[in-house]
Design an enzyme around this catalytic site. Structure first.
Site, short mmCIF file in Angstrom:
data_model
loop_
_atom_site.label_atom_id
_atom_site.label_comp_id
_atom_site.label_asym_id
_atom_site.label_seq_id
_atom_site.Cartn_x
_atom_site.Cartn_y
_atom_site.Cartn_z
N GLU A 160 0.85 -1.21 0.00
CA GLU A 160 0.00 0.00 0.00
C GLU A 160 0.88 1.24 0.00
OE1 GLU A 160 -1.77 -1.25 3.68
OE2 GLU A 160 -0.73 0.30 4.82
N LYS A 162 2.83 4.61 0.96
CA LYS A 162 3.38 5.18 2.20
C LYS A 162 3.02 6.67 2.16
CE LYS A 162 7.67 5.32 4.87
NZ LYS A 162 7.67 6.74 5.15
N ASP A 164 2.74 10.48 3.03
CA ASP A 164 3.73 11.40 3.57
C ASP A 164 3.03 12.46 4.40
OD1 ASP A 164 6.22 12.28 4.01
OD2 ASP A 164 6.54 13.16 2.03
N TYR A 273 -4.09 2.91 8.88
CA TYR A 273 -3.55 1.74 8.17
C TYR A 273 -3.01 0.65 9.08
CZ TYR A 273 0.34 4.94 8.93
OH TYR A 273 1.23 5.81 9.49
N LYS A 370 11.26 3.07 -0.66
CA LYS A 370 11.28 4.51 -0.89
C LYS A 370 11.44 4.81 -2.38
CE LYS A 370 12.16 7.10 2.46
NZ LYS A 370 11.48 7.88 3.45
N CYS A 464 12.32 49.34 0.13
CA CYS A 464 11.46 48.63 -0.83
C CYS A 464 12.06 48.74 -2.23
CB CYS A 464 10.07 49.25 -0.79
SG CYS A 464 9.01 48.64 -2.10
N CYS A 467 9.41 51.20 -4.18
CA CYS A 467 9.17 52.62 -3.88
C CYS A 467 10.23 53.22 -2.96
CB CYS A 467 7.79 52.80 -3.26
SG CYS A 467 7.69 52.09 -1.62
N CYS A 482 6.97 46.39 3.13
CA CYS A 482 6.95 47.79 2.75
C CYS A 482 5.62 48.33 3.25
CB CYS A 482 7.02 47.90 1.22
SG CYS A 482 6.55 49.52 0.65
N CYS A 487 2.64 52.25 -2.56
CA CYS A 487 3.77 51.62 -3.27
C CYS A 487 3.27 51.03 -4.60
CB CYS A 487 4.35 50.52 -2.39
SG CYS A 487 5.46 49.42 -3.24
S1 IVH Z 1 2.81 0.89 8.88
C1 IVH Z 1 4.39 -0.80 12.91
N1 IVH Z 1 1.76 1.89 6.72
O1 IVH Z 1 5.81 5.70 7.69
C2 IVH Z 1 4.26 -0.28 11.55
N2 IVH Z 1 3.26 3.25 7.97
O2 IVH Z 1 8.76 5.45 8.07
C3 IVH Z 1 3.39 0.88 11.45
N3 IVH Z 1 3.54 5.51 7.07
O3 IVH Z 1 5.93 5.78 11.18
C4 IVH Z 1 3.61 1.64 10.21
N4 IVH Z 1 2.16 5.28 5.37
O4 IVH Z 1 4.09 7.16 10.02
C5 IVH Z 1 2.60 2.11 7.75
N5 IVH Z 1 0.68 2.68 4.82
C6 IVH Z 1 1.51 2.89 5.85
C7 IVH Z 1 2.18 4.11 6.03
C8 IVH Z 1 3.06 4.26 7.12
C9 IVH Z 1 2.97 6.12 6.01
C10 IVH Z 1 4.52 6.16 7.96
C11 IVH Z 1 4.30 5.91 9.43
C12 IVH Z 1 5.58 5.32 9.92
C13 IVH Z 1 6.56 5.77 8.87
C14 IVH Z 1 7.77 4.87 8.83
#
Ligand code: IVH
Length: 725
Positions: A160, A162, A164, A273, A370, A464, A467, A482, A487
C-alpha cells in the site's frame, strides 16, 4: 464476525471496495436519507410543533452520516446550505438541552478552549518505524528473511502507499474516540485529542463493538491533499504570509496548533492503516486471533467509517509481484491526490506477522520501499526581491534553468531572510533543488563542497525595491514589509489580485495591461479600474475599437459579481476564497463587515481569532472603507443577493464529477462552475466515489481506470451539457 480466512482475501485491489459492505448498509443509508429529507422539509416550513429534544439523536445520526459521505467517501448528500441549517438546528437544540450533548456529537468537533501545553501520554503499543528498501533485491532479501523467521513457503504481502504526513495514534474505547496522540519518541507522544477531533474524517465514535472489540489503538497518517496544500499555500502567499514548505510539515505543524478552530480550517485528513492494540471486553488480545489479516483490518477500519488505503492496496504473492506493483505506483503517484514517498510492504497474515516479531526500532514483518527522490543540482545566479500585495518582501532565487520531474525550473521562492540564513545559501552556490508535492520546487540545501570562493552573501534590502520606503519587520514576524500603501508594486499586486479569476474575474485585464495602466496613471487606486479613460486607451498602440469594447464589457460584467468575490478581491490578509464564501453567507452587505466587532466576526463559522482580527483591522483603515464606498458608488455589487447562493439548483446534488482529456466545449473553470452551480461536487481523481467522468479529447489513464469501475458513468462533453440542460 466479518473477517474471513486469509485465502478469501487475496482479492485484487480496485473493485474490492464495491464488494465490501460499508459503514452504513444500503438500507440504513436509504432510511437516513429519507429522515434527512423530512428534516429538510421541516426546516423549510414553519414547524407547528417545533423541534424538540427528541430530534437531537436523529439529527446527530444524520449529520454523522453526512460527514462520513462527504469526508470519507467524497460523496456529499445535501447541499452545503441545507447541511449548515441542520447543523445549526442541532447546535440550537443542544444549547437548550445541554444534558443531551454526547461526546460524539458533530458539534463537539471543535473545542472552544485553546490548548496551553500538550500533555505527554504513553502509547498502548510503541510506535515503531519502518526499515527502508530501495530496489527489488532488497524486497527479495526481505521475503527471504520473512520466510526464514516463519518457516512459511508462501507468504502473501499487502502492498500500500506510504503516505507522507504526520503519524498519529487513535484510541477508541467502547466505540468512543478517547485519545489521539502524536508519535513523539515512539513510546510517548503528545496528547492532541482536541485537534484530532477537528479533523473531519476522524470519526468521533466507531462501531468496533460490532467486531467484538472493546478497546483499540489505531495508527495512521494525518495528511493534507496536494490540491488542498496548493490552495492553502497560494492563499497564504497571496496574503503575503510565509508559504508552507511541504505537505508533511504542514500536516504535522497543524496538528500541534493551539487553536482547534484553526486546525479545522487547515483541511487535514486522516488515513488509518494499522491496528497496534485490540482487546475484547475480557481484555483478551485479538490481534492474530479474530483479526487475521492486514487486509481484513483495513476492511474493518473502512467499515467503521475511517479513510483507509483499501482502494489502493494489493495483495501480492511474490517479491516480483510486489516489485511490479510498486513500479506501477512509481508512475501513478503523480496523479494520486495525496503525497506519497514510497510504498509499504506488509506480511498480510497477522499470525505470520507475530511470528516475525520486531526489533526495538521496526517490525520485521514490514518494510518501506522509498521512491527515488526528485532532486537536481543547479547554480544560484541571483536573488530578486518581490513585493507582495500586502507589502511582504519575498526573496526569489534565479537559478540556471534545470529540468526536474517534467518541468524546467528557473525561479524558486526563498521564503524569507530566516530561510536563507538557516540554509546558509550564498549567491553562486550549487543548490539542491527538490520538488515538494511534485509541484512546488524548493531549495533543499547547498552543496558546500562545491564552493570555490566566488560565493557572496545575499544582501537583504533595507528599502522597498519598488518605492524605496524603508522596510519594517514586526518582532513576532519573519517577513519584512513595505508599509507604503501607495507603493506601485503593491498597487500592481493588489490590482492583479482584484481582477483575478478567483476574485472579480475581469476578462481581458491581465498583469501586463494592469502594469501599463498603472505606469500611465490610469490606475492609481483599485476603484479606478471602473473609471478607465476608454477614449485615451483607444489611442494607445495595440488597442482597437473591438479590444476596448471587450475590456469595457469585461469590467462592466464584474460589477455584477456575487459578494464573496468582492470580499476575496479586497485582499484582506488571511481571507481567501473559502473564508470569503463563509463570510458572504453571514452578512447582508459588505458594509456590515465595517460595523462588526472581533467577537461578532469570530461567531461566523469558519472564522478564527486571527482571521477576525485581520478583517477588523482592514476595515479600521479609512482608505479601505473609502474603497468599498467608491466601488458601490461606481455600481459594483456590495450586497449578498439571494440569487448568488452558490448552488443555483440541485440537479446534480450528491453527484461527483471529474473532467479529463482536452475539453472542446468549455474550459476547466467553466466546467467546475457548472458542476457547482448545479449542486454537484468535483473530485480530483478516479475512485469508486466518482459518479461521472466527463471525457474530452485524448483522454488517458483516468479514462482507462474509470472503465474498470463499474459504477462510474462515462460522459462526453455533450452528454454532460444535456445532464444540466
Ligand atoms: S505501517 C508498525 N503503513 O511511515 C508499523 N506506515 O517510516 C506501522 N507511514 O511511522 C507503520 N504510510 O508514520 C505504515 N501505509 C503505511 C504508512 C506508514 C505512512 C509512515 C508511518 C511510519 C513511517 C515509517
Amino acid at each position: 464476525m466479518f473477517l474471513k480466512n486469509e485465502e478469501e482475501f487475496s482479492l485484487q485491489f480496485i473493485g474490492t471496495l464495491l464488494q465490501i459492505a460499508t459503514m452504513y448498509s444500503a438500507e440504513q443509508q436509504a432510511q437516513l436519507l429519507a429522515k434527512a429529507e423530512q428534516f429538510r422539509q421541516r426546516l423549510n416550513m414553519p414547524d407547528l410543533l417545533g423541534f424538540g429534544e427528541n430530534d437531537i439523536a436523529q439529527i446527530r445520526l444524520i449529520i454523522n452520516f453526512f460527514d462520513w459521505r462527504y469526508y470519507v467517501l467524497n460523496e456529499p448528500v445535501f447541499a452545503d446550505y441545507d447541511y449548515d441549517r441542520l447543523f445549526k438546528k442541532l447546535q440550537e437544540l443542544e444549547l437548550k438541552f445541554p444534558l443531551l450533548i454526547s461526546p460524539d456529537s458533530p458539534t463537539q468537533r471543535v473545542a472552544r478552549a485553546l490548548t496551553d501545553e500538550f500533555q505527554s501520554v504513553s502509547h498502548l503499543a510503541s510506535m515503531l518505524s519502518l526499515e527502508n528498501s530501495y530496489n527489488i533485491s532488497d524486497i527479495i532479501d526481505f521475503d527471504r528473511r520473512v520466510k526464514e523467521l516463519t518457516n512459511a513457503t508462501v507468504v502473501d504481502y499487502c502492498v500500500e502507499p506510504k503516505f507522507d504526513g504526520a503519524s498519529i495514534a487513535l484510541v477508541y474505547e467502547n466505540d468512543m474516540l478517547v485519545r489521539a496522540a502524536t508519535r513523539g519518541d515512539g513510546t510517548q507522544g503528545e496528547d492532541i485529542t482536541n485537534n484530532a477531533k477537528a479533523v473531519a474524517s476522524i470519526p468521533l465514535s466507531a462501531p468496533f463493538s460490532k467486531f467484538g472489540i472493546a478497546k483499540i489503538e489505531l495508527r495512521g497518517e494525518v495528511i493534507i491533499t496536494k490540491e488542498t496544500f496548493e490552495k492553502k499555500n497560494a492563499e497564504r502567499i497571496a496574503r503575503g504570509e510565509k508559504g508552507f514548505q511541504n505537505a508533511r510539515n504542514t500536516a504535522s505543524g497543524s496538528l500541534r496548533m493551539k487553536d482547534p478552530n484553526e486546525v479545522a480550517q487547515r483541511g487535514l485528513e486522516a488515513i488509518l492503516y494499522h491496528v497496534s492494540f485490540a482487546e475484547d471486553a475480557q481484555e483478551k488480545n485479538l490481534i492474530g486471533t479474530t483479526l487475521s489479516t492486514h487486509q481484513g483490518i483495513i476492511e474493518m477500519l473502512y467499515k467503521c467509517g475511517f479513510k483507509t488505503p483499501l482502494q489502493e492496496l494489493k495483495v501480492c504473492e511474490s517479491p516480483e509481484e510486489v516489485d511490479a506493483f510498486i513500479q506501477t505506483w512509481d508512475r501513478r503517484r503523480y496523479d494520486f491526490p495525496i503525497e506519497t514517498d514510497g510504498m509499504v510492504v506488509k506480511v498480510n497474515s497477522l499470525r505470520l506477522q507475530q511470528q516475525c516479531g520486531s526489533t526495538s526500532h521496526h517490525p520485521r514483518w514490514a518494510i518501506a520501499y522509498k521512491f527515488a527522490a526528485k532532486q537536481a543540482h543547479s547554480k544560484l545566479l541571483k536573488v530578486e526581491f518581490q513585493v507582495g500585495r500586502t507589502g511582504a518582501i519575498t526573496p526569489v532565487a534565479k537559478i540556471d534553468p534545470v529540468p526536474l520531474a517534467g518541468v524546467t525550473i528557473s525561479s524558486i521562492s526563498l521564503h524569507n531572510e530566516e530561510f536563507i540564513l538557516e540554509k546558509n545559501i550564498l549567491i553562486n552556490d550549487t543548490v539542491i533543488v527538490e520538488r515538494a508535492g511534485e509541484v512546488i520546487p524548493y531549495i533543499a540545501g547547498v552543496v558546500t563542497e562545491m564552493r570555490n570562493g566566488t560565493e557572496t552573501k545575499i544582501e537583504f534590502p533595507k528599502v522597498c525595491p519598488s518605492c524605496q520606503s524603508p522596510l519594517v519587520k514586526p518582532e513576532e514576524e519573519s517577513i519584512w514589509r513595505c508599509d507604503n500603501a501607495d507603493c506601485p508594486a503593491q498597487t500592481e499586486e493588489r490590482t492583479v489580485h482584484f481582477v483575478s479569476k478567483d476574485a472579480m474575474d475581469i476578462d481581458g485585464l491581465g498583469r501586463s495591461i494592469v502594469v501599463d495602466f498603472i505606469q500611465r496613471d490610469f490606475i492609481k487606486t483599485i476603484e479606478e479600474i471602473y473609471r478607465l479613460p476608454y477614449a485615451d486607451i483607444l489611442q494607445l498602440e495595440g488597442w482597437k475599437e473591438k479590444s476596448v469594447s471587450n475590456l469595457k464589457s469585461g469590467i462592466e460584467d464584474s460589477k455584477n459579481r456575487p459578494l464573496w468575490r468582492l470580499i476575496n478581491a479586497l485582499g484582506i490578509r488571511h481571507v481567501g476564497v473559502t473564508t470569503s464564501k463563509d463570510i458572504s453567507g453571514h452578512v447582508q452587505s459588505i458594509f456590515d463587515l465595517t460595523q462588526m466587532s472581533i467577537e461578532q466576526l469570530t461567531n461566523i463559522e469558519g472564522i478564527g481569532p486571527k482571521v477576525a482580527h485581520s478583517i477588523f483591522d482592514f476595515f479600521q483603515t479609512p482608505s479601505n472603507v473609502h474603497l468599498i464606498e467608491e466601488l458601490k458608488a461606481l455600481g459594483v455589487n456590495t450586497e449578498n443577493r439571494p440569487e448568488d447562493s452558490l448552488a443555483k439548483n440541485n440537479k446534480l446534488e450528491g453527484k461527483t464529477f471529474l473532467f479529463t482529456g482536452s475539453l472542446q466545449q468549455f474550459t476547466r473553470d467553466k466546467a467546475k462552475q457548472l458542476v457547482e452551480e448545479n449542486g454537484g461536487k468535483l473530485l480530483s481523481s478516479v475512485s469508486a466515489n466518482l459518479n461521472y467522468l466527463v471525457v474530452g479529447e485524448d483522454a488517458g489513464s483516468k479514462l482507462t481506470k474509470a472503465q474498470k469501475i463499474e459504477t462510474i458513468v462515462i460522459l462526453t462533453e455533450d452528454e454532460f451539457l444535456q445532464l444540466i440542460a
